[in-house]
Design an enzyme around this catalytic site. Structure first.
Site, PDB file in Angstrom:
ATOM      1  N   ALA A 157       9.545 -35.785  36.552  1.00 29.24           N
ATOM      2  CA  ALA A 157       9.266 -36.251  35.143  1.00 29.24           C
ATOM      3  C   ALA A 157       8.293 -37.326  34.971  1.00 29.24           C
ATOM      4  O   ALA A 157       7.644 -37.832  35.873  1.00 29.24           O
ATOM      5  CB  ALA A 157      10.763 -36.573  34.499  1.00 29.24           C
ATOM      6  N   LEU A 159       8.776 -40.512  34.286  1.00 28.07           N
ATOM      7  CA  LEU A 159       9.029 -41.869  34.787  1.00 28.07           C
ATOM      8  C   LEU A 159       9.465 -41.805  36.238  1.00 28.07           C
ATOM      9  O   LEU A 159       9.548 -42.780  36.937  1.00 28.07           O
ATOM     10  CB  LEU A 159       9.786 -42.608  33.730  1.00 28.07           C
ATOM     11  CG  LEU A 159       9.453 -42.584  32.545  1.00 28.07           C
ATOM     12  CD1 LEU A 159      10.387 -43.440  31.614  1.00 28.07           C
ATOM     13  CD2 LEU A 159       8.221 -43.480  32.409  1.00 28.07           C
ATOM     14  N   ALA A 160      10.108 -40.797  36.475  1.00 26.75           N
ATOM     15  CA  ALA A 160      10.719 -40.612  37.797  1.00 26.75           C
ATOM     16  C   ALA A 160      10.748 -39.136  38.484  1.00 26.75           C
ATOM     17  O   ALA A 160      10.334 -38.286  37.952  1.00 26.75           O
ATOM     18  CB  ALA A 160      12.097 -41.177  37.784  1.00 26.75           C
ATOM     19  N   LYS A 176      17.615 -40.016  41.760  1.00 25.04           N
ATOM     20  CA  LYS A 176      16.294 -40.275  40.919  1.00 25.04           C
ATOM     21  C   LYS A 176      15.827 -41.532  41.372  1.00 25.04           C
ATOM     22  O   LYS A 176      16.568 -42.568  41.564  1.00 25.04           O
ATOM     23  CB  LYS A 176      17.102 -40.464  39.540  1.00 25.04           C
ATOM     24  CG  LYS A 176      15.944 -40.410  38.495  1.00 25.04           C
ATOM     25  CD  LYS A 176      16.657 -40.378  37.226  1.00 25.04           C
ATOM     26  CE  LYS A 176      15.728 -40.522  36.127  1.00 25.04           C
ATOM     27  NZ  LYS A 176      16.389 -40.463  34.961  1.00 25.04           N
ATOM     28  N   ASP A 308      17.501 -37.174  24.452  1.00 25.52           N
ATOM     29  CA  ASP A 308      16.396 -36.416  25.286  1.00 25.52           C
ATOM     30  C   ASP A 308      16.982 -35.072  25.702  1.00 25.52           C
ATOM     31  O   ASP A 308      16.920 -34.751  26.985  1.00 25.52           O
ATOM     32  CB  ASP A 308      15.820 -37.142  26.389  1.00 25.52           C
ATOM     33  CG  ASP A 308      14.444 -36.868  27.039  1.00 25.52           C
ATOM     34  OD1 ASP A 308      13.814 -35.952  26.452  1.00 25.52           O
ATOM     35  OD2 ASP A 308      13.914 -37.102  28.198  1.00 25.52           O
TER      36      ASP A 308
END
Length: 523
Positions: A157, A159-160, A176, A308
């Site tokens: 994604a 950010l991670a 994650k 989200d």
């Protein structure tokens, strides 16, 4: 003339280089991370988009077919430029692009269709960098914590990214890991976007998208803190523990930190994957109802909302024992906590929308900051035309013609939409984004909001408002009166739901045919 151009170019180069060193430092030499490159890309993309709108639409009369055609082409080119910028600069740019791509009924469709791919096209971090982040945050080597660790991520994604692994005791987990440079770059990227949006607003005064940057400023630090995400997951799990269909992965706190989150591994298909559900004999309508019930409970009753719900964060699977669909809710980094006054006004507004009570719609829309734009606000919330809002949004599902009208109006009323988004409470912005993501799932499944969905919403609104009144009363008689009124309202909704189910059943069809036959016989 040539000397003048050279002087301007030289000054621009020096300025960009200086600002690049100032904003990003000299620690990153990857071209995609080096300050002057990131800033240069953003400035040039913004300039190209601005110039395109200024030159292409200048000599065409607004409102004509030619104007609309050219504007659509400019939207399309600009959206692709923006997509290229997000993919090149990564991190925060992808996150903001994903947010824009989710606002299906708020920005032109050329943008939402183009930017929606960002949910599935985020770049991956090389494995050595993943190892380094785990080493820095957990203070251990991967081999000390895991007996197996898949180098290829399950998904990446903005950010991670997430890897599948096995702990020393044999438990399967999802790990994650935050992209290593996104923490350092995020604040600087937001500052850069803020400067560029201010410049665009000087040229296009009706451009009101600063709210997007304000939201990113507030939410990004929370999303980058994985310990906060773990706490959100546990809080949500406790709040909706009565929902047997919901699964939230357990957090392994002893192996988690700010940039690393280790959680229980759960498998399932994405909630918008109709083929997966058909193969596994999962009832699509049951999934849609459960998702609606879950979010009604979050928003109206608890005021703690997972914001989200894109398809990668909502998985479904069939419980092998009960054969009932289960929803797996992932990625708990972005939540909106609603104030009590906002939540109660929002409850009252939705009750008015379901009842088609136009006076109450105006009152509660204005209390939520919509002002005289309350008809537009009602249409944005429901994703229905004003005519449907007047008739009652539960009466009919969205027709193809109405869907086209809504998309067309999103482009036509963009200045008014921007003005409205700048005036409503900040809490509303993430709710609008959440609404649009949920509608996107409904569209993919082909299960547009039904009477059942509105009944679930009504139940939650009745319970939330009754609970508030009971908490505020000091009189035993008032408490009993409120409880009886709540029970009566919930009973009415239950009876109405039974009637709807009968109408949809074989018995209902048989009764209707008999009544039609009797009516024809009499006349």
């Amino acid at each position: 003339m040539v000397r003048g151009i050279i002087r301007v170019v030289s000054l621009a180069s020096v300025s960009l280089t200086s600002s690049g060193f100032f904003l990003y430092g000299t620690g990153h030499w990857d071209p995609s991370d080096f300050g002057v490159v990131r800033i240069g890309r953003a400035v040039l993309t913004t300039a190209a988009i601005t110039w395109d709108y200024l030159t292409e639409l200048r000599h065409v009369k607004a409102g004509t077919e030619e104007y609309e055609s050219i504007k659509s082409q400019v939207h399309f080119r600009s959206a692709h430029r923006l997509l290229d910028l997000c993919c090149a600069n990564r991190g925060t740019f992808i996150k903001v692009g994903q947010h824009l791509g989710a606002l299906e009924y708020l920005v032109p469709p050329e943008y939402t269709k183009t930017l929606s791919v960002l949910h599935s096209q985020a770049p991956c971090t090389p494995f050595p960098d993943v190892v380094q982040v785990i080493r820095e945050d957990l203070g251990k080597e991967i081999s000390e914590v895991f007996v197996e660790f898949e180098e290829k991520p399950l998904g990446a994604a903005s950010l991670a990214q997430v890897h599948r692994a096995v702990l020393q005791d044999g438990r399967k987990v999802a790990v994650k890991v935050q992209h290593p440079k996104v923490q350092a770059q995020s604040a600087r990227d937001i500052l850069l976007m803020e400067v560029l949006l201010h410049a665009v607003k000087k040229i296009f005064p009706q451009f009101e998208f600063m709210w997007l940057i304000e939201e990113a400023k507030k939410n990004l630090p929370l999303e980058l803190d994985f310990e906060n995400e773990g706490r959100n997951a546990e809080k949500m799990s406790a709040i909706v523990s009565s929902f047997s269909f919901l699964r939230i992965p357990r957090i392994y706190w002893e192996l988690s930190a700010k940039r690393v989150l280790v959680m229980e591994y759960m498998e399932g298909g994405q909630v918008n994957d109709r083929e997966y559900m058909k193969r596994n004999q999962i009832d699509i309508n049951q999934v849609a109802r459960a998702l609606g019930q879950l979010y009604s409970e979050m928003i109206f009753v608890h005021g703690f909302v997972h914001c989200d719900p894109h398809p990668g964060n909502v998985l479904v699977r069939q419980n092998p024992e009960t054969l009932v669909p289960e929803i797996i809710l992932l990625d708990h980094g972005l939540y909106q906590v609603l104030t009590e006054s906002f939540r109660l006004d929002y409850c009252s507004l939705w009750q008015a929308l379901i009842a088609a009570d136009m006076q109450q719609i105006r009152i509660y829309s204005q209390r939520l900051g919509a002002g005289e734009l309350y008809p537009l606000f009602a249409c944005m919330l429901t994703a229905r035309s004003w005519e449907s809002v007047n008739q009652g949004i539960y009466q009919n599902t969205v027709s193809r013609e109405e869907a086209l009208e809504i998309r067309s109006n999103a482009a036509t009323y963009l200045p008014e939409i921007s003005q409205l988004l700048a005036s409503v409470p900040r809490q509303m912005l993430l709710l609008l984004k959440t609404n649009d993501l949920l509608r996107g799932i409904e569209t993919s499944l082909g299960t547009h909001a039904s009477s059942s969905s509105f009944l679930n919403m009504s139940r939650c609104c009745v319970r939330a408002l009754a609970r508030h009144r009971k908490e505020k009363t000091d009189s035993l008689w008032s408490y009993i009166h409120i409880s009886l009124a709540e029970t009566f309202s919930l009973g009415q909704l239950q009876i109405y739901e039974i009637v709807l189910r009968l109408q949809a059943s074989c018995v209902g069809c048989w009764i209707r045919r008999m009544m039609q036959w009797v009516f024809l016989y009499i006349h």
